[in-house]
Scaffold this active site. Structure first.
Site, mmCIF file in Angstrom:
data_model
loop_
_atom_site.group_PDB
_atom_site.id
_atom_site.type_symbol
_atom_site.label_atom_id
_atom_site.label_comp_id
_atom_site.label_asym_id
_atom_site.label_seq_id
_atom_site.Cartn_x
_atom_site.Cartn_y
_atom_site.Cartn_z
ATOM 1 N N GLN A 79 3.817 -3.577 -2.285
ATOM 2 C CA GLN A 79 2.439 -3.176 -2.528
ATOM 3 C C GLN A 79 3.232 -2.114 -3.546
ATOM 4 O OE1 GLN A 79 1.459 0.190 0.000
ATOM 5 N NE2 GLN A 79 -0.168 -0.662 0.399
ATOM 6 N N CYS A 108 -3.620 5.468 1.214
ATOM 7 C CA CYS A 108 -2.311 6.250 1.619
ATOM 8 C C CYS A 108 -2.869 7.405 1.362
ATOM 9 C CB CYS A 108 -1.275 6.529 0.018
ATOM 10 S SG CYS A 108 0.196 8.210 0.472
ATOM 11 N N LYS A 147 -5.109 -2.554 0.342
ATOM 12 C CA LYS A 147 -5.349 -1.803 1.831
ATOM 13 C C LYS A 147 -6.367 -0.806 1.531
ATOM 14 C CE LYS A 147 -2.600 -0.266 5.205
ATOM 15 N NZ LYS A 147 -2.557 0.947 5.108
ATOM 16 N N GLU A 223 2.255 2.547 13.013
ATOM 17 C CA GLU A 223 3.031 3.058 14.022
ATOM 18 C C GLU A 223 3.319 2.496 15.161
ATOM 19 O OE1 GLU A 223 2.890 8.002 14.595
ATOM 20 O OE2 GLU A 223 0.678 7.234 13.756
#
Length: 464
Positions: A79, A108, A147, A223
């Site tokens: 990425q 992000c 993404k 996470e």
């Protein structure tokens, strides 16, 4: 061999991967990817790589991708963050032989992405994104993927996804949160958005539920994976078991000690709330052997606690499992500044707990970071309004803030290229290519004249 497209790419190259480990800065390094693959992950991403740095710095390329090439670590997607089509493609060409696809980070939401003008902060610049994806799709020998984060409006999200697909994106990962949903305000992912286009999980049951509900081909965990690497196996092992296995992998595939420490803090999160002395020791330890010893101590204490605990005792302090079991971390609801010592009413608790209510009725986000909340508590009159902050004019080429005194109306990076190409000066950025060139020319002229004068003197002496 022709480049595989979309569904064929997913079936053949990615081997119909359904369980995916997300790209995580300083957290999805080779050792962690290999650990995750042992426990059910079928596809992994590299941590986000900065395209511009990747192009100019050979050490950065070696340390972050080339040296991590490993047959067991496939399929793998590299990425990149970027905001320049040419730079993005140049970086991708340097990386394509070490991965199975190139991913453009459009998700992000962090402040560093805002300052660097990449990630989710490009989601309004459709023309630029279309150019980047189209060029990459034409030049690369591997597929291009993206993404993304969603817009609040579902229809706009669908149009956004269609634009990327039309430009050449072969695989789309939809993070069902807006760019404002981060940190303490993360909330829950919107499966409605994901389903409309057509993701984050704490338990394997969430994964299967999402697939059934949305019809997606695979799911991505960030996470959830960090707190339980065995997530995709449907297991919740003891934290010391995962830590011990991870440390063994790191012995074979070394990485920065700061990465290892961060992973242990995640794995041991709930247990370190009990054994706070081990938290302090983990923060100070400087070797893998020291970390292994801490893991041994943590295991011993937990096993002693297990032996003392009655079989009928089910009080886990609000956790779904005992603290020594790998399990998700749920972020606490953010407190209003100055209310730390006040007991909130039931009505207040009910309002705060609605995770999806992230915006006021007028749509304006007024959320502050933890540091700003502390500053606000100390100084209630301090103003953090973005409207009163200075507005920076964007660079004409890359979108970063331009220099106020730049003769080219560019940021320093773009100005340096332009000034070098034109052999010009820009006093505003302290760039003196023209001045230095003129001085060098004068020195060369003086040296040439000096040599000529010396030759003349020598000839004159020889004539005498």
């Amino acid at each position: 061999m022709p480049k595989l497209q979309s569904f064929e790419f997913w079936q053949s190259t990615l081997k119909e991967a359904r369980y995916v480990v997300a790209p995580m800065v300083d957290q999805s390094e080779l050792a962690w990817r290999l650990l995750s693959r042992r426990h059910g992950a079928q596809l992994c991403y590299t941590p986000m790589l900065h395209a511009q740095v990747f192009v100019r710095d050979s050490n950065y390329r070696r340390e972050n991708l080339y040296s991590e090439a490993c047959p067991e670590d496939r399929p793998l997607i590299a990425q990149f963050c970027a905001n320049d089509p040419e730079v993005f493609v140049e970086a991708a060409l340097l990386a394509q032989d070490y991965c199975d696809a190139i991913d453009l980070n459009l998700g992000c939401p962090q402040m560093i992405a805002k300052r660097g003008h990449y990630g989710a902060f490009l989601q309004e610049e459709w023309t630029l994104l279309e150019k980047m994806i189209t060029l990459a799709n034409e030049k690369l020998s591997v597929p291009i993927t993206c993404k993304i984060r969603v817009f609040s409006d579902i229809e706009k999200t669908v149009q956004y996804a269609k634009m990327l697909e039309k430009a050449g994106c072969q695989l789309l990962t939809v993070h069902g949160r807006t760019k404002e949903q981060k940190g303490a305000l993360t909330g829950v992912a919107s499966w409605e958005h994901i389903k409309a286009v057509r993701v984050s999980f704490a338990h394997l049951s969430d994964v299967h539920h999402c697939m059934e509900e949305t019809g997606v081909q695979g799911v991505m965990s960030a996470e959830g994976n960090l707190h339980n690497p065995a997530l995709f196996e449907g297991r919740s092992p003891p934290v010391w078991e995962m830590a011990e296995e991870y440390l063994d992998v790191v012995q074979q595939y070394p990485c920065s000690l700061s990465y290892v420490r961060a992973h242990l803090f995640k794995l041991w999160h709930h247990t370190l709330q009990i054994y706070k002395d081990l938290r302090e020791e983990l923060a100070k330890v400087r070797t893998l052997q020291g970390m292994a010893e801490l893991n041994r101590q943590l295991k011993q204490r937990c096993q002693e606690e297990m032996a003392q605990q009655e079989a009928s005792e089910k009080d886990y302090g609000g956790l779904p499992f005992p603290h020594w079991i790998c399990q998700p971390y749920i972020r606490p609801i953010p407190k209003e500044p100055g209310t730390e010592n006040r007991q909130p009413s039931m009505a207040q608790v009910k309002v705060v707990c609605v995770k999806r209510a992230l915006e006021d009725s007028d749509g304006a986000s007024e959320f502050l970071s933890k540091n700003k909340q502390k500053k606000k508590a100390r100084n209630p009159y301090k103003n953090f309004s973005m409207d009163q902050k200075p507005k920076y004019i964007k660079c004409e080429q890359c979108g970063n803030p331009k220099g106020t005194k730049c003769v080219f109306n560019l940021c320093r990076g773009c100005c340096k290229k332009a000034a070098f190409k034109a052999t010009a000066d820009c006093p505003g950025h302290g760039l003196l290519f023209k001045t230095k060139s003129e001085k060098a020319q004068k020195r060369r002229t003086a040296d040439t004249n000096g040599q000529a004068n010396g030759d003349v003197s020598g000839n004159a002496s020889g004539g005498d």
